[in-house]
Design a protein around this motif. Structure first.
Motif, PDB file in Angstrom:
ATOM      1  N   MET A   1       0.820  -1.202   0.000  1.00  0.00           N
ATOM      2  CA  MET A   1       0.000   0.000   0.000  1.00  0.00           C
ATOM      3  C   MET A   1       0.859   1.260   0.000  1.00  0.00           C
ATOM      4  O   MET A   1       0.530   2.246  -0.656  1.00  0.00           O
ATOM      5  N   ILE A   2       1.970   1.241   0.731  1.00  0.00           N
ATOM      6  CA  ILE A   2       2.832   2.430   0.734  1.00  0.00           C
ATOM      7  C   ILE A   2       3.522   2.576  -0.614  1.00  0.00           C
ATOM      8  O   ILE A   2       3.919   3.669  -1.019  1.00  0.00           O
ATOM      9  N   VAL A  46      -2.253   7.695  -4.501  1.00  0.00           N
ATOM     10  CA  VAL A  46      -1.234   8.185  -3.572  1.00  0.00           C
ATOM     11  C   VAL A  46      -1.825   8.344  -2.174  1.00  0.00           C
ATOM     12  O   VAL A  46      -1.283   7.846  -1.181  1.00  0.00           O
ATOM     13  N   ASN A  47      -2.941   9.030  -2.063  1.00  0.00           N
ATOM     14  CA  ASN A  47      -3.539   9.295  -0.756  1.00  0.00           C
ATOM     15  C   ASN A  47      -4.073   8.024  -0.100  1.00  0.00           C
ATOM     16  O   ASN A  47      -3.876   7.799   1.101  1.00  0.00           O
ATOM     17  N   PHE A  48      -4.731   7.186  -0.857  1.00  0.00           N
ATOM     18  CA  PHE A  48      -5.304   5.967  -0.290  1.00  0.00           C
ATOM     19  C   PHE A  48      -4.206   5.044   0.221  1.00  0.00           C
ATOM     20  O   PHE A  48      -4.310   4.475   1.319  1.00  0.00           O
ATOM     21  N   GLY A  49      -3.151   4.880  -0.542  1.00  0.00           N
ATOM     22  CA  GLY A  49      -2.065   3.990  -0.137  1.00  0.00           C
ATOM     23  C   GLY A  49      -1.387   4.446   1.128  1.00  0.00           C
ATOM     24  O   GLY A  49      -1.130   3.646   2.041  1.00  0.00           O
ATOM     25  N   ALA A  50      -1.099   5.744   1.218  1.00  0.00           N
ATOM     26  CA  ALA A  50      -0.404   6.265   2.394  1.00  0.00           C
ATOM     27  C   ALA A  50      -1.241   6.104   3.657  1.00  0.00           C
ATOM     28  O   ALA A  50      -0.755   5.612   4.687  1.00  0.00           O
ATOM     29  N   LEU A  51      -2.497   6.493   3.605  1.00  0.00           N
ATOM     30  CA  LEU A  51      -3.326   6.455   4.811  1.00  0.00           C
ATOM     31  C   LEU A  51      -3.642   5.022   5.239  1.00  0.00           C
ATOM     32  O   LEU A  51      -3.753   4.744   6.443  1.00  0.00           O
ATOM     33  N   THR A  52      -3.781   4.115   4.303  1.00  0.00           N
ATOM     34  CA  THR A  52      -4.009   2.710   4.665  1.00  0.00           C
ATOM     35  C   THR A  52      -2.789   2.159   5.409  1.00  0.00           C
ATOM     36  O   THR A  52      -2.927   1.443   6.417  1.00  0.00           O
ATOM     37  N   ALA A  53      -1.603   2.490   4.929  1.00  0.00           N
ATOM     38  CA  ALA A  53      -0.386   2.053   5.606  1.00  0.00           C
ATOM     39  C   ALA A  53      -0.268   2.676   6.992  1.00  0.00           C
ATOM     40  O   ALA A  53       0.167   2.022   7.946  1.00  0.00           O
ATOM     41  N   PHE A  54      -0.672   3.944   7.133  1.00  0.00           N
ATOM     42  CA  PHE A  54      -0.631   4.603   8.445  1.00  0.00           C
ATOM     43  C   PHE A  54      -1.563   3.908   9.439  1.00  0.00           C
ATOM     44  O   PHE A  54      -1.232   3.771  10.633  1.00  0.00           O
ATOM     45  N   LEU A  55      -2.739   3.487   8.971  1.00  0.00           N
ATOM     46  CA  LEU A  55      -3.659   2.758   9.847  1.00  0.00           C
ATOM     47  C   LEU A  55      -3.004   1.490  10.385  1.00  0.00           C
ATOM     48  O   LEU A  55      -3.082   1.181  11.583  1.00  0.00           O
ATOM     49  N   MET A  56      -2.364   0.746   9.490  1.00  0.00           N
ATOM     50  CA  MET A  56      -1.696  -0.494   9.899  1.00  0.00           C
ATOM     51  C   MET A  56      -0.560  -0.213  10.873  1.00  0.00           C
ATOM     52  O   MET A  56      -0.348  -0.969  11.833  1.00  0.00           O
ATOM     53  N   LEU A  57       0.163   0.865  10.655  1.00  0.00           N
ATOM     54  CA  LEU A  57       1.280   1.201  11.533  1.00  0.00           C
ATOM     55  C   LEU A  57       0.803   1.504  12.946  1.00  0.00           C
ATOM     56  O   LEU A  57       1.365   0.997  13.932  1.00  0.00           O
ATOM     57  N   ASN A  58      -0.217   2.343  13.081  1.00  0.00           N
ATOM     58  CA  ASN A  58      -0.713   2.691  14.413  1.00  0.00           C
ATOM     59  C   ASN A  58      -1.240   1.458  15.149  1.00  0.00           C
ATOM     60  O   ASN A  58      -1.020   1.310  16.357  1.00  0.00           O
ATOM     61  N   ALA A  59      -1.906   0.583  14.417  1.00  0.00           N
ATOM     62  CA  ALA A  59      -2.382  -0.656  15.036  1.00  0.00           C
ATOM     63  C   ALA A  59      -1.210  -1.527  15.482  1.00  0.00           C
ATOM     64  O   ALA A  59      -1.260  -2.180  16.541  1.00  0.00           O
ATOM     65  N   THR A  60      -0.134  -1.539  14.716  1.00  0.00           N
ATOM     66  CA  THR A  60       1.025  -2.358  15.034  1.00  0.00           C
ATOM     67  C   THR A  60       1.695  -1.917  16.328  1.00  0.00           C
ATOM     68  O   THR A  60       2.140  -2.760  17.127  1.00  0.00           O
ATOM     69  N   GLY A  86      -8.120   7.144  10.401  1.00  0.00           N
ATOM     70  CA  GLY A  86      -9.311   6.391  10.024  1.00  0.00           C
ATOM     71  C   GLY A  86     -10.453   7.288   9.590  1.00  0.00           C
ATOM     72  O   GLY A  86     -11.178   6.973   8.629  1.00  0.00           O
ATOM     73  N   TYR A  87     -10.618   8.409  10.268  1.00  0.00           N
ATOM     74  CA  TYR A  87     -11.688   9.341   9.890  1.00  0.00           C
ATOM     75  C   TYR A  87     -11.456   9.873   8.480  1.00  0.00           C
ATOM     76  O   TYR A  87     -12.389   9.926   7.662  1.00  0.00           O
ATOM     77  N   VAL A  88     -10.228  10.286   8.198  1.00  0.00           N
ATOM     78  CA  VAL A  88      -9.920  10.806   6.860  1.00  0.00           C
ATOM     79  C   VAL A  88     -10.067   9.704   5.814  1.00  0.00           C
ATOM     80  O   VAL A  88     -10.596   9.921   4.717  1.00  0.00           O
ATOM     81  N   TRP A  89      -9.623   8.506   6.149  1.00  0.00           N
ATOM     82  CA  TRP A  89      -9.692   7.360   5.236  1.00  0.00           C
ATOM     83  C   TRP A  89     -11.141   7.060   4.851  1.00  0.00           C
ATOM     84  O   TRP A  89     -11.448   6.812   3.682  1.00  0.00           O
TER      85      TRP A  89
END
Length: 455
Positions: free
Chosen positions: A105-106, A369-383, A413-416
């Protein structure tokens, strides 16, 4: 004698191949270059309309909103100081297969970002010099950035300092002209005003929600600092500190320039949304400042920002390639013995960037670009929560490992969730392709990279 960063990298199962030469200041400059100190100039008109002229407040909210995800990067980069960024963090902190999806995703962000930047910059320069075709500008940007990236991280670091200096001088000229225009000549607002930061009639929960959506996307890029971990001295400390510092510094610069712009021209409604900041610059400093800002913005996007983006994606491809998780992994993991850079990945990114910038609409590129970055950020915070709070059972640091990553997850998540249908179609299709490739390379998600088998 080996640095602690070198020893730490070795203990994670990889051989040191990249040249370890970067320091804290180099990473801060890299992060600032990636986020572009003068980025609000390109989107000021749009943001002003969406925020009732309270553009500085939007960026204040953005700093607060993104600092939680930046702290998650800080925690994971200290534990896993290797080049894969969110791919490596999720892979080792959550699950190897989920980590591949995070990396995939990133890729959508980093792989397509240079194309978008080249397209914007070539379009601006073609508008200034119509006799030069857009493709010629595209080719110039791609060749310049690829050459710098291939020749080594040290050259890129020095180039970044020069490019940052150009952007900051440009910004300084705008600030001086604007302060003179407002406070000396008495034009514009004619005095300092608090209205760009707060207007009670428009400030409500809905405003904060809209501001967060705009600002989060404006700060994309600070995360790329982590891709340089294996080229950094003491990465377990330096990467995280640089991530936070660059985010805060760039945020303050965003606030300062948009505040001054609002003082020069408070009536944002009569500005052209696409050229608003440049119109304000012309009003404050004349045609010379107008042209200078346009040229420097083209350099900032087409060279400085794209240079950093190409560097980041080549490190992600290198990291995933050495784990044998991509088709043609051996090709991606090749490092130049002479320059100690992932040369094959860098060259491939150059070719893809040129083709995409030439053939794909800018709106489509922006979507992925935007979707990939924010999806990866969600996974990072959960990790961060799963790894430190559940697996390591570190219950002492409730803020670092529970509340902060939870805040980061909620904001992102809200922005996503606010993406439109087209964005979800493109983004989820990209994710599905990644899941399929991951299944094939891992034999139905039964195998993990060799370096992780003993974990």
């Amino acid at each position: 004698m080996e640095t602690s960063g070198h020893r730490e990298s070795s203990t994670l199962g990889y051989r040191q191949e990249l040249k370890r030469t970067l320091r804290l200041r180099d990473l801060i400059v890299y992060g600032m270059i990636f986020m572009v100190p003068i980025a609000p100039m390109a989107i000021y008109g749009y943001v002003a309309q969406q925020s009732y002229g309270m553009v500085p407040l939007v960026y204040v909210i953005g700093i607060v909103a993104m600092v939680f995800t930046a702290l998650s990067y800080k925690q994971m980069s200290a534990k896993f100081p290797i080049a894969g960024s969110v791919y490596s963090y999720v892979q080792r902190g959550l699950n190897p297969h989920v980590g591949f999806v995070a990396g995939w995703m990133i890729l959508a962000d980093y792989l397509l970002a240079p194309s978008l930047l080249y397209a914007f910059s070539a379009g601006w320069l073609h508008g200034l010099v119509p006799s030069v075709p857009t493709f010629v500008w595209l080719l110039f940007f791609v060749l310049f950035n690829t050459t710098v990236n291939v020749l080594g991280i040290h050259l890129q670091a020095r180039t970044n300092f020069v490019l940052l200096a150009i952007e900051l001088v440009c910004l300084f000229l705008f600030l001086i002209a604007s302060v003179r225009f407002v406070l000396v000549l008495g034009h514009g607002v004619g005095h300092l005003s608090f209205s760009p930061f707060y207007q009670s009639s428009h400030f409500n929960l809905k405003f904060i929600e809209n501001a967060a959506s705009i600002a989060v996307l404006s700060f994309l890029g600070f995360d790329a600092i982590s891709t340089l971990a294996e080229e950094t001295e003491r990465p377990e400390r330096t990467v995280g500190n640089a991530t936070i510092a660059s985010l805060v510094i760039i945020g303050l610069l965003f606030v300062l320039q948009t505040y001054v712009a609002a003082l020069v021209h408070p009536n944002y409604g009569d500005l052209n949304p696409n050229m608003a900041f440049f119109q304000i610059a012309k009003e404050a400093g004349g045609t010379f400042l107008y042209v200078v800002l346009l040229l420097v913005n083209a350099i900032a996007s087409g060279i400085a920002n794209a240079l950093a983006a190409q560097s980041a994606i080549s490190r992600i491809l290198y990291s995933m390639g050495r784990d044998r998780l991509l088709p043609f992994s051996k090709f991606f993991s090749h490092v130049s013995p002479r320059f100690q850079t992932p040369v094959n990945a860098t060259l491939l990114v150059a070719v893809i960037s040129l083709l995409v910038a030439s053939l794909v609409p800018q709106e489509t590129i922006t979507t992925l670009v935007n979707f990939g970055a924010l999806t990866a950020f969600l996974m990072l915070n959960a990790t961060v929560f799963v790894y430190f709070y559940l697996r390591q059972r570190d219950f002492r640091h409730v803020f670092k490992y529970l509340l902060f990553p939870l805040c980061g997850f909620v904001v992102i998540g809200y922005v996503w969730l606010g993406f439109d249908r087209t964005t979800f179609i493109f983004g989820l299709s990209w994710m599905a392709l990644g899941v399929l490739i991951g299944a094939v390379k891992s034999k139905g998600y039964r195998e993990v990279p060799p370096v992780l088998k003993d974990m």
